[in-house]
Design a protein around this motif. Structure first.
Motif, short mmCIF file in Angstrom:
data_model
loop_
_atom_site.label_atom_id
_atom_site.label_comp_id
_atom_site.label_asym_id
_atom_site.label_seq_id
_atom_site.Cartn_x
_atom_site.Cartn_y
_atom_site.Cartn_z
N SER A 13 0.83 -1.21 0.00
CA SER A 13 0.00 0.00 0.00
C SER A 13 0.86 1.26 0.00
CB SER A 13 -0.92 -0.01 1.22
OG SER A 13 -1.69 1.17 1.30
N GLU A 14 1.92 1.24 0.79
CA GLU A 14 2.82 2.40 0.87
C GLU A 14 3.56 2.60 -0.45
OE1 GLU A 14 4.19 5.77 2.74
OE2 GLU A 14 2.70 4.34 3.48
N SER A 15 4.01 1.51 -1.05
CA SER A 15 4.73 1.63 -2.33
C SER A 15 3.79 2.10 -3.43
CB SER A 15 5.37 0.29 -2.71
OG SER A 15 4.39 -0.66 -3.08
N ASP A 16 2.52 1.73 -3.35
CA ASP A 16 1.54 2.18 -4.35
C ASP A 16 1.39 3.70 -4.35
OD1 ASP A 16 1.07 -0.39 -5.17
OD2 ASP A 16 -0.83 -0.62 -4.15
N GLY A 17 1.70 4.32 -3.21
CA GLY A 17 1.58 5.77 -3.12
C GLY A 17 2.76 6.53 -3.68
N CYS A 18 3.85 5.81 -3.99
CA CYS A 18 5.05 6.45 -4.53
C CYS A 18 4.77 6.99 -5.92
CB CYS A 18 6.20 5.44 -4.56
SG CYS A 18 7.71 6.08 -5.30
N LEU A 19 5.34 8.13 -6.27
CA LEU A 19 5.14 8.74 -7.58
C LEU A 19 6.02 8.10 -8.65
CD1 LEU A 19 5.01 12.52 -6.54
CD2 LEU A 19 3.12 10.89 -6.75
N LEU A 20 6.93 7.21 -8.26
CA LEU A 20 7.85 6.55 -9.19
C LEU A 20 8.58 7.58 -10.06
CD1 LEU A 20 5.71 3.47 -10.30
CD2 LEU A 20 7.35 3.61 -8.43
N CYS A 21 9.22 8.50 -9.40
CA CYS A 21 9.83 9.65 -10.07
C CYS A 21 10.97 9.25 -11.02
CB CYS A 21 10.40 10.61 -9.04
SG CYS A 21 9.24 11.18 -7.80
N TYR A 22 11.14 10.06 -12.05
CA TYR A 22 12.33 10.00 -12.89
C TYR A 22 13.46 10.70 -12.13
CZ TYR A 22 15.55 11.22 -16.70
OH TYR A 22 16.66 11.38 -17.48
N ASN A 23 14.67 10.09 -12.13
CA ASN A 23 15.77 10.62 -11.31
C ASN A 23 15.29 10.86 -9.89
OD1 ASN A 23 17.65 10.54 -13.38
ND2 ASN A 23 17.30 12.66 -14.00
N ALA A 24 14.80 9.83 -9.26
CA ALA A 24 14.14 9.91 -7.95
C ALA A 24 15.00 10.63 -6.92
CB ALA A 24 13.79 8.52 -7.46
N PRO A 25 14.48 11.70 -6.31
CA PRO A 25 15.26 12.45 -5.33
C PRO A 25 15.62 11.65 -4.10
CG PRO A 25 12.99 13.25 -5.42
CD PRO A 25 13.17 12.34 -6.57
N CYS A 26 14.83 10.62 -3.75
CA CYS A 26 15.17 9.81 -2.58
C CYS A 26 16.50 9.09 -2.78
CB CYS A 26 14.06 8.82 -2.26
SG CYS A 26 13.66 7.67 -3.59
N THR A 27 16.72 8.60 -3.99
CA THR A 27 17.98 7.93 -4.30
C THR A 27 19.11 8.93 -4.46
OG1 THR A 27 16.94 6.01 -5.34
CG2 THR A 27 19.17 6.55 -6.06
N GLU A 28 18.83 10.04 -5.13
CA GLU A 28 19.87 11.04 -5.38
C GLU A 28 20.41 11.66 -4.10
OE1 GLU A 28 18.28 13.84 -8.20
OE2 GLU A 28 19.04 12.66 -9.89
N THR A 29 19.56 11.75 -3.06
CA THR A 29 19.98 12.43 -1.83
C THR A 29 20.42 11.47 -0.73
OG1 THR A 29 17.69 12.47 -1.01
CG2 THR A 29 18.45 14.39 -2.27
N CYS A 30 20.36 10.16 -0.98
CA CYS A 30 20.72 9.20 0.07
C CYS A 30 22.20 9.33 0.42
CB CYS A 30 20.41 7.77 -0.38
SG CYS A 30 20.90 6.52 0.85
#
Length: 507
Positions: A13-30
């Motif tokens: 359910s939580e993953s379904d709410g993700c916007l699945l961004c291009y160049n996802a900022p969560c990965t870029e800022t980790c």
């Protein structure tokens, strides 16, 4: 308040709410160099093996004080950020499960041609020029059914897409009123030549649509000269503007036979006849195609549809200057219809050995595996790519490969058709026993959804216990329909062991 760890249902359910961004900022800022975007995407597409693999190092999330991924989450601009740390923790704990880690190669053979995996782009806007297809090939797609090529360039409309949504989901149904390729014949031939030159091991299916016998033969000759590996006859586009085109052909076995034979006259290559679902018995035109020179069948194309009616101005979507028209319906919601047609063909004595390229609602590796289990040996995808991008190939390949390994299969071919013996005529079903629902009261949250559905849409076989606030089964009224089980939002209801009806009546 005590924070709870995510479980299988809440993580999805939580993953379904993700916007699945291009160049996802969560990965870029980790700060730890992790890739939470891939983890979340794998959970979203039911690729548990991928989520587990990409979550290596997720223990660092527990001690990370920056939480930069959550701060950067774009969903916070809508309501609240995705619980990224919890999803990483959930995925990190998956490797504690005792599952086989073996992965199976997905190489297959289709119409006599070796394919690195069964996943192809289907003939549509996702496969309409060199650059698009080249990108898909680089990412791992094994082949392409290039967007349908004709001798004419159609006049298109704007807009041409509409969707249907349900609750918090991304769209589950998609309508288009787009026609064949908007490039000239010579442009398309050059695309095919370049693709075959630059990607010789990929499989090129050239989809064609002629307006008469001569055109079908001519187009087949041109595609063969350009280096195509397979010719696909589009007998099924539901919204062509000319008479005798698209699904008008597919509903007429005589025309299917005539145009298949004309195509065969122009090529030595394998021929696929692409079938329309806008018909009662698809096996009838499919047999006509096979008897006239086709090598295999592609199914299903989109379903004729009207997406909606706007109750303010009584227009429909997509709205083109206040008007719309019947168009083609695709997406996740057409999968059951596609599977039914494929089943009907694979069960027919004349077609049971026919190679089928299956399509219609394939979004995850599980969807793909279902088509394989019903007898398809090749798979085509469009709508899911339009929604999520070519990148879904990662989870399609990883998920299917892991599933085959876990189940002990040594190849894709081993599971092809495995489900067919379990689908029988309705009068062959066991009607002499019953399976009662089993309510797990520990997992039940007391929402009462099962009670509402059973009372208002079933057999009034559930009541709410006032003391516990949880449902209780009234066995004497229950007929074992399992409506309660399919509506339970938390999976707290399961099927019990079957009981012979004659024994119930004795008691």
């Amino acid at each position: 308040m005590l924070e709870r760890a995510l479980n299988k249902i809440s993580a999805k359910s939580e993953s379904d709410g993700c916007l699945l961004c291009y160049n996802a900022p969560c990965t870029e800022t980790c700060p730890n160099g992790l890739d939470p975007a891939k983890v979340i995407r794998s959970i979203r597409f039911e690729n548990i093996s991928g989520a587990e693999n990409y979550a290596k190092g997720s223990e660092l999330c527990k001690i990370c004080k920056e939480k930069s991924c959550i701060k950067a989450c774009l969903k916070d601009k809508i309501d609240k950020p995705v619980e990224i740390s919890k999803l990483m923790e959930y995925a990190g704990n998956l490797n504690k499960e005792n599952r086989s880690k073996k992965k199976i190669g997905l190489n297959t053979t289709f119409c006599g041609l070796p394919c690195e995996n069964p996943f192809f782009l289907s003939s549509s806007v996702v496969a309409s020029n060199y650059d698009m297809v080249a990108k898909a090939f680089e990412m791992g797609w094994a082949g392409v059914a290039f967007k349908t090529i004709g001798t004419f360039v159609p006049e298109e409309v704007s807009p041409r897409f509409a969707t249907i949504r349900k609750e918090g989901n991304s769209f589950i149904g998609f309508k288009n009123i787009e026609q064949i390729s908007d490039h000239t014949l010579e442009e398309n031939l050059e695309y095919l030549r370049r693709l075959k030159r630059d990607y010789p091991t990929k499989i090129i299916i050239a989809s064609i649509l002629g307006q008469n016998e001569e055109e079908w033969t001519y187009l087949a000759e041109k595609m063969t000269e350009a280096g195509a590996d397979i010719i696909e006859c589009n007998f099924s586009c539901p919204h062509m503007t000319g008479e005798g085109l698209g699904s008008d052909v597919g509903q007429n076995p005589e025309l299917v036979a005539l145009y298949t034979a004309a195509t065969r006259k122009g090529t030595h290559l394998p021929i696929l006849a692409k079938m329309t679902p806008n018909i009662g018995n698809m096996e009838v035109p499919a047999i006509a195609a096979m008897k006239s020179g086709a090598t295999g069948i592609a199914a299903i194309n989109t379903i004729k549809s009207i997406m909606n009616i706007n109750l303010d101005d009584f227009t429909s979507e997509p709205q083109v200057d206040g008007k719309s028209c019947v168009g083609g319906y695709s997406g996740k919601t057409v999968k059951p219809i596609a599977l039914r047609f494929i089943h009907d063909m694979k069960k027919h004595p004349y077609l049971k050995e026919t190679p089928i390229s299956g399509m219609g609602g394939i979004e995850t590796w599980r969807d793909a595996a279902e088509f394989l289990a019903l007898g398809c040996t090749n798979l085509q995808v469009t709508t899911s790519i339009m929604q999520y991008g070519y990148r879904i190939i990662e989870d399609l390949i990883d998920g299917l490969s892991s599933y085959l390994g876990e189940r002990g299969f040594s190849s894709v071919e081993e599971m092809v058709g495995m489900a067919l013996p379990n689908l029988v005529p309705a009068d062959h079903l066991n009607r002499h026993s019953i399976s009662y629902p089993n309510i797990n009261r520990d997992e039940c949250v007391g929402c009462g959804r099962c009670y509402l559905s059973c009372y208002d849409g079933g057999h009034q076989a559930i009541e709410m216990d006032e003391a516990s606030g949880k449902p209780k089964l009234l066995a004497k009224k229950c007929v074992g329909c399992h409506l309660c089980m399919v509506v339970c939002p938390v999976g707290a209801i399961s099927a019990s062991k079957r009981v012979d009806i004659s024994q119930i009546n004795k008691n």
